[in-house]
Design a protein around this motif. Structure first.
Motif, short mmCIF file in Angstrom:
data_model
loop_
_atom_site.label_atom_id
_atom_site.label_comp_id
_atom_site.label_asym_id
_atom_site.label_seq_id
_atom_site.Cartn_x
_atom_site.Cartn_y
_atom_site.Cartn_z
N LEU A 137 0.84 -1.20 0.00
CA LEU A 137 0.00 0.00 0.00
C LEU A 137 0.87 1.24 0.00
O LEU A 137 1.69 1.44 0.90
N ASN A 138 0.70 2.08 -1.01
CA ASN A 138 1.45 3.33 -1.11
C ASN A 138 0.62 4.49 -0.60
O ASN A 138 -0.55 4.64 -0.97
N ARG A 139 1.23 5.29 0.26
CA ARG A 139 0.60 6.46 0.83
C ARG A 139 1.53 7.66 0.64
O ARG A 139 2.73 7.49 0.37
N ASP A 153 -14.45 1.44 8.22
CA ASP A 153 -14.57 2.51 9.21
C ASP A 153 -13.33 2.58 10.09
O ASP A 153 -12.87 1.56 10.62
N TYR A 154 -12.77 3.79 10.21
CA TYR A 154 -11.62 4.10 11.07
C TYR A 154 -10.33 3.42 10.61
O TYR A 154 -9.32 3.43 11.33
N THR A 155 -10.33 2.85 9.40
CA THR A 155 -9.11 2.23 8.91
C THR A 155 -8.04 3.28 8.58
O THR A 155 -6.85 3.00 8.66
N GLU A 156 -8.47 4.49 8.21
CA GLU A 156 -7.51 5.55 7.91
C GLU A 156 -6.71 5.92 9.15
O GLU A 156 -5.49 6.13 9.08
N VAL A 157 -7.37 5.96 10.29
CA VAL A 157 -6.67 6.24 11.54
C VAL A 157 -5.65 5.15 11.83
O VAL A 157 -4.51 5.42 12.22
N LEU A 173 -4.15 3.17 9.66
CA LEU A 173 -3.03 3.24 8.72
C LEU A 173 -2.03 4.31 9.13
O LEU A 173 -0.81 4.11 9.01
N GLU A 174 -2.51 5.43 9.61
CA GLU A 174 -1.61 6.50 10.05
C GLU A 174 -0.77 6.06 11.25
O GLU A 174 0.42 6.37 11.36
N GLU A 175 -1.38 5.31 12.14
CA GLU A 175 -0.65 4.81 13.31
C GLU A 175 0.44 3.82 12.89
O GLU A 175 1.53 3.78 13.46
#
Length: 309
Positions: free
Chosen positions: A52-54, A165-169, A171-173
């Motif tokens: 996964l590229n961010r 839901d809340y997967t973005e949070v 991923l940031e962690e």
């Protein structure tokens, strides 16, 4: 937690008990089906890489089989896959299914997973999955508190992998705990698994779904021929596949074939539909069913079926 301008990259092992939602999470965040998932625990048998590229980093997720008590054969192989992924990871994501009652005791299996993670000394994050199934959301905070008291995780993120839901949070962690460095893979690289491997897994998933609770976990799939001769045909691109579904007993073969071949036809039909999306063209699929006696408990037969025991 870290400088947001620093690019980070590394491997993140997704570990947990069977049926915690690890494969569902990987497929959801990748936007493509890399790991099969069914209603049955222990569906995943191998380590699956999803890259996964961010903007601030590259996470190389490694989906793993569920950690469980293994007595031998295929189960022992699965647990070794998960334990190896933990050792190789830069960050560990412990995926756990949220418990229906906050006063339920946490299992010995959970304690063992925690011990495995802590023994590595690596950064880790706890994701409490399936919050969408909690009708009473007031019980969420007691759930989190119970896990914090039991295992003192560095970070807890409640999520719904199914609903994204809340997967973005989460991923940031994970990115924040990755080592600084350039991407490990090119941007267009999604997985290290071949189309041939993904084909076997697609067929195996449909066999599990079509037989539901009638068939034990004694099913494996091999691709006998993967013919791409016509894949670049401008008028009618097609891939021709011949595959075998392996079971351990004649009775299991009858279940997979079904009355007048109805079950194996449904397995083939559902497989073709997914394979068309995966391969981007028309798919000819011919399926056979074979009894390979005791394949799941014999190392030699496991190797013949592609499991590196």
């Amino acid at each position: 937690m870290n400088d947001e301008t620093t690019h980070r990259s590394g491997y993140c092992a997704i570990v947990g008990r069977p049926n915690a939602g690890k494969s569902t999470f990987l497929n959801q965040i990748m936007g493509i089906k890399l790991a099969i998932s069914t209603h049955k625990p222990q569906t995943t048998r191998d380590r699956i890489l999803g890259i996964l590229n961010r903007p601030n980093g590259q996470i190389c997720f490694v989906d793993t089989p569920g950690l469980h008590s293994a007595k031998g054969g295929i189960n022992k192989y699965m647990v070794r896959q998960a334990e190896a992924a933990i050792q190789d990871a830069d960050v560990i994501l412990w995926m756990a299914e949220i418990q229906p009652k906050s006063d339920n005791p946490l299992s010995k299996g959970m304690e063992r997973i925690h011990q495995l993670i802590e023994a590595t000394g690596k950064p880790w994050v706890l994701a409490l999955n399936k919050v969408d199934r909690m009708q009473d959301k007031t019980k969420l905070l007691p759930q989190i508190a119970r896990w914090q008291e039991a295992f003192d995780p560095p970070c807890v993120v409640p999520i719904s992998a199914q609903d994204n839901d809340y997967t973005e949070v989460l991923l940031e962690e994970i990115v924040a705990r990755m080592p600084a460095g350039p991407p490990l893979f090119p941007d267009e690289f999604l997985t290290d698994r071949s189309e041939r491997y993904l084909t076997t897994e697609t067929i195996r998933e449909k066999a599990i779904l079509e037989t539901r609770d009638e068939l034990p976990y004694a099913v494996a799939v091999t691709v006998d021929d993967f013919d791409e001769t016509r894949r670049e045909d401008p008028e009618d691109p097609m891939v021709s596949i011949i595959a075998t579904v392996h079971v351990e007993r004649e009775g299991q073969k009858r279940i997979v074939v079904g009355e007048r071949g109805k079950v194996i036809k449904r397995i083939a039909m559902r497989s073709r539909r997914d394979l068309r999306r995966l391969l981007g063209c028309r798919v000819y699929l011919d399926l056979f069913v074979r009894v390979t006696t005791d394949w799941s408990s014999k190392d030699a037969r496991l190797k013949d079926l592609g499991y590196d025991v």
